[in-house]
Design a protein around this motif. Structure first.
Motif, PDB file in Angstrom:
ATOM      1  N   UNK A   2      50.625 -12.359  83.706  1.00  0.00           N
ATOM      2  CA  UNK A   2      50.802 -13.499  84.600  1.00  0.00           C
ATOM      3  C   UNK A   2      51.461 -14.632  83.828  1.00  0.00           C
ATOM      4  N   UNK A   3      51.969 -15.597  84.570  1.00  0.00           N
ATOM      5  CA  UNK A   3      52.564 -16.789  83.964  1.00  0.00           C
ATOM      6  C   UNK A   3      51.852 -18.024  84.483  1.00  0.00           C
ATOM      7  N   UNK A   4      51.823 -19.066  83.670  1.00  0.00           N
ATOM      8  CA  UNK A   4      51.184 -20.323  84.053  1.00  0.00           C
ATOM      9  C   UNK A   4      52.209 -21.242  84.712  1.00  0.00           C
ATOM     10  N   UNK A   5      51.790 -21.940  85.759  1.00  0.00           N
ATOM     11  CA  UNK A   5      52.655 -22.878  86.468  1.00  0.00           C
ATOM     12  C   UNK A   5      51.987 -24.248  86.537  1.00  0.00           C
ATOM     13  N   UNK A   6      52.787 -25.289  86.634  1.00  0.00           N
ATOM     14  CA  UNK A   6      52.276 -26.636  86.850  1.00  0.00           C
ATOM     15  C   UNK A   6      53.137 -27.321  87.901  1.00  0.00           C
ATOM     16  N   UNK A   7      52.468 -27.911  88.904  1.00  0.00           N
ATOM     17  CA  UNK A   7      53.158 -28.642  89.959  1.00  0.00           C
ATOM     18  C   UNK A   7      52.795 -30.114  89.828  1.00  0.00           C
ATOM     19  N   UNK A   8      53.783 -30.993  89.571  1.00  0.00           N
ATOM     20  CA  UNK A   8      53.463 -32.412  89.357  1.00  0.00           C
ATOM     21  C   UNK A   8      52.930 -33.086  90.607  1.00  0.00           C
TER      22      UNK A   8
ATOM     23  N   UNK B  33      48.911 -30.026  89.439  1.00  0.00           N
ATOM     24  CA  UNK B  33      48.122 -28.930  89.997  1.00  0.00           C
ATOM     25  C   UNK B  33      48.532 -27.682  89.231  1.00  0.00           C
ATOM     26  N   UNK B  34      47.550 -27.047  88.593  1.00  0.00           N
ATOM     27  CA  UNK B  34      47.828 -25.860  87.790  1.00  0.00           C
ATOM     28  C   UNK B  34      47.743 -24.603  88.645  1.00  0.00           C
ATOM     29  N   UNK B  35      48.468 -23.572  88.232  1.00  0.00           N
ATOM     30  CA  UNK B  35      48.447 -22.300  88.948  1.00  0.00           C
ATOM     31  C   UNK B  35      48.840 -21.197  87.988  1.00  0.00           C
ATOM     32  N   UNK B  36      48.584 -19.969  88.397  1.00  0.00           N
ATOM     33  CA  UNK B  36      49.036 -18.806  87.638  1.00  0.00           C
ATOM     34  C   UNK B  36      49.685 -17.841  88.608  1.00  0.00           C
TER      35      UNK B  36
ATOM     36  N   UNK C 181      41.140 -18.026  88.300  1.00  0.00           N
ATOM     37  CA  UNK C 181      40.732 -16.773  87.661  1.00  0.00           C
ATOM     38  C   UNK C 181      39.874 -15.891  88.561  1.00  0.00           C
ATOM     39  N   UNK C 182      39.407 -16.436  89.678  1.00  0.00           N
ATOM     40  CA  UNK C 182      38.601 -15.627  90.589  1.00  0.00           C
ATOM     41  C   UNK C 182      39.388 -14.432  91.136  1.00  0.00           C
ATOM     42  N   UNK C 183      40.726 -14.483  91.024  1.00  0.00           N
ATOM     43  CA  UNK C 183      41.569 -13.393  91.525  1.00  0.00           C
ATOM     44  C   UNK C 183      42.045 -12.449  90.416  1.00  0.00           C
ATOM     45  N   UNK C 184      41.581 -12.651  89.181  1.00  0.00           N
ATOM     46  CA  UNK C 184      42.098 -11.889  88.048  1.00  0.00           C
ATOM     47  C   UNK C 184      41.921 -10.377  88.193  1.00  0.00           C
ATOM     48  N   UNK C 185      40.816  -9.937  88.744  1.00  0.00           N
ATOM     49  CA  UNK C 185      40.559  -8.494  88.859  1.00  0.00           C
ATOM     50  C   UNK C 185      41.102  -7.908  90.149  1.00  0.00           C
ATOM     51  N   UNK C 186      41.317  -8.743  91.162  1.00  0.00           N
ATOM     52  CA  UNK C 186      41.795  -8.263  92.456  1.00  0.00           C
ATOM     53  C   UNK C 186      43.305  -8.085  92.487  1.00  0.00           C
ATOM     54  N   UNK C 187      44.052  -9.070  92.036  1.00  0.00           N
ATOM     55  CA  UNK C 187      45.504  -9.040  92.197  1.00  0.00           C
ATOM     56  C   UNK C 187      46.162  -7.838  91.523  1.00  0.00           C
ATOM     57  N   UNK C 188      45.718  -7.389  90.349  1.00  0.00           N
ATOM     58  CA  UNK C 188      46.341  -6.188  89.768  1.00  0.00           C
ATOM     59  C   UNK C 188      46.189  -4.933  90.630  1.00  0.00           C
TER      60      UNK C 188
ATOM     61  N   UNK D  95      54.919  -5.463  94.864  1.00  0.00           N
ATOM     62  CA  UNK D  95      56.188  -6.055  95.259  1.00  0.00           C
ATOM     63  C   UNK D  95      56.014  -7.453  95.832  1.00  0.00           C
ATOM     64  N   UNK D  96      54.817  -8.025  95.692  1.00  0.00           N
ATOM     65  CA  UNK D  96      54.555  -9.389  96.146  1.00  0.00           C
ATOM     66  C   UNK D  96      54.510 -10.337  94.944  1.00  0.00           C
ATOM     67  N   UNK D  97      54.778 -11.617  95.221  1.00  0.00           N
ATOM     68  CA  UNK D  97      54.689 -12.658  94.196  1.00  0.00           C
ATOM     69  C   UNK D  97      53.450 -13.493  94.505  1.00  0.00           C
ATOM     70  N   UNK D  98      52.405 -13.322  93.703  1.00  0.00           N
ATOM     71  CA  UNK D  98      51.111 -13.964  93.942  1.00  0.00           C
ATOM     72  C   UNK D  98      51.001 -15.247  93.118  1.00  0.00           C
ATOM     73  N   UNK D  99      50.667 -16.337  93.779  1.00  0.00           N
ATOM     74  CA  UNK D  99      50.420 -17.608  93.097  1.00  0.00           C
ATOM     75  C   UNK D  99      49.001 -18.052  93.418  1.00  0.00           C
ATOM     76  N   UNK D 100      48.151 -18.112  92.395  1.00  0.00           N
ATOM     77  CA  UNK D 100      46.768 -18.574  92.550  1.00  0.00           C
ATOM     78  C   UNK D 100      46.665 -19.967  91.932  1.00  0.00           C
ATOM     79  N   UNK D 101      46.323 -20.950  92.731  1.00  0.00           N
ATOM     80  CA  UNK D 101      46.298 -22.334  92.268  1.00  0.00           C
ATOM     81  C   UNK D 101      44.872 -22.798  91.990  1.00  0.00           C
TER      82      UNK D 101
END
Length: 264
Positions: free
Chosen positions: A2-8, A14-17, A38-45, A50-56
């Motif tokens: 995963x990659x870390x994101x930041x939205x100003x 607001x942080x996201x992965x 991180x509550x989605x860490x075990x589910x999303x894999x 083919x989806x782009x998942x963003x968990x904020x």
């Protein structure tokens, strides 16, 4: 991976992965009260790749900035957080308008919050995990450790929870049951709600004083079944984290259905 994101935002960020290909169909994942992305860490894999998942992380949670001093945490403010992240979709290589029109939401639970400033307490890693587990009887030690990876910061005195202590207090302002039903009835796309049989919002587990949720359940039984698909699964409130394989197939089928205009 995963990659870390930041939205100003005006008070910080607001942080996201994010997981998956940038060009994939966008899926916005929203955690619940006092949790984090991180509550989605075990589910999303386990979900379609083919989806782009963003968990904020909502403001005051996880790695997101706390709101300014004197600012309450009303549940509608979390809607503002979602809009800011959605509007920032272009930074992830996506067209913002397309993101806003096609976004799907994985909604864990919704609470309204507001509180005064408090000084966070430092704990040893073991004590921090134990405190988290004591406050969340549905959470396993493995799940608690996953949430603490993003939900606490190591200091010389020990681990300090990242969440803003003000989110612990309930807001005095909320929607009525009638308003909630009207909003739900206005949703035009498909909706899937997954309820854990030993979770917090099933009728037999509700406190006798929880008239709001009981009234909402009655409304669902009488008028909302036409608009919303409800699936019950074995497990607890954190089934998506404790046993993600229980729900991953259901969610995967929903995301890959022919009708791509859908919300979860």
């Amino acid at each position: 991976m995963f990659s870390e994101l930041k939205f100003p935002v005006p008070w910080g960020h607001v942080a996201a992965k994010a997981w998956g290909p940038l060009e994939g169909y966008p899926v916005l994942c929203l955690h619940g009260w006092l949790d984090n992305a991180n509550t989605f860490d075990k589910l999303i894999p386990l979900l379609p790749r083919d989806c782009y998942y963003v968990a904020m992380d909502f403001s005051g949670h996880g790695l997101s900035s706390h709101r300014p001093a004197g600012s309450p945490y009303h549940f509608l403010d979390y809607v503002s957080d979602v809009r800011r992240v959605a509007a920032g979709g272009c930074v992830a290589g996506m067209d913002t308008e397309a993101w806003l029109k096609s976004k799907r939401m994985v909604i864990d639970r919704l609470l309204s919050l507001e509180a005064k400033q408090q000084t966070p307490k430092a704990r040893s890693p073991e004590a921090a995990l134990q405190r988290l587990l004591e406050a969340n009887r549905h959470l396993t030690a493995e799940g608690g450790a996953i949430l603490l990876q993003r939900g606490a910061t190591e200091t010389p005195a020990g681990l300090v929870y990242n969440r803003d202590m003000r989110v612990h207090m309930h807001s005095r302002e909320s929607f009525t049951v009638e308003q909630c039903v009207k909003l739900l009835q206005k949703i035009q796309d498909r909706v899937l709600i997954i309820i854990a049989q030993d979770g917090l919002l099933v009728p037999h587990n509700l406190d006798s004083t929880n008239h709001f949720v009981k009234a909402l359940w009655e409304a669902f039984e009488s008028t909302l079944k036409q608009h919303i698909q409800l699936v019950e699964v074995p497990g607890s409130h954190f089934v998506h984290l404790n046993e993600p394989e229980v729900v991953s197939g259901i969610i995967g089928n929903f995301l890959t259905a022919k009708n791509t205009r859908a919300r979860l």
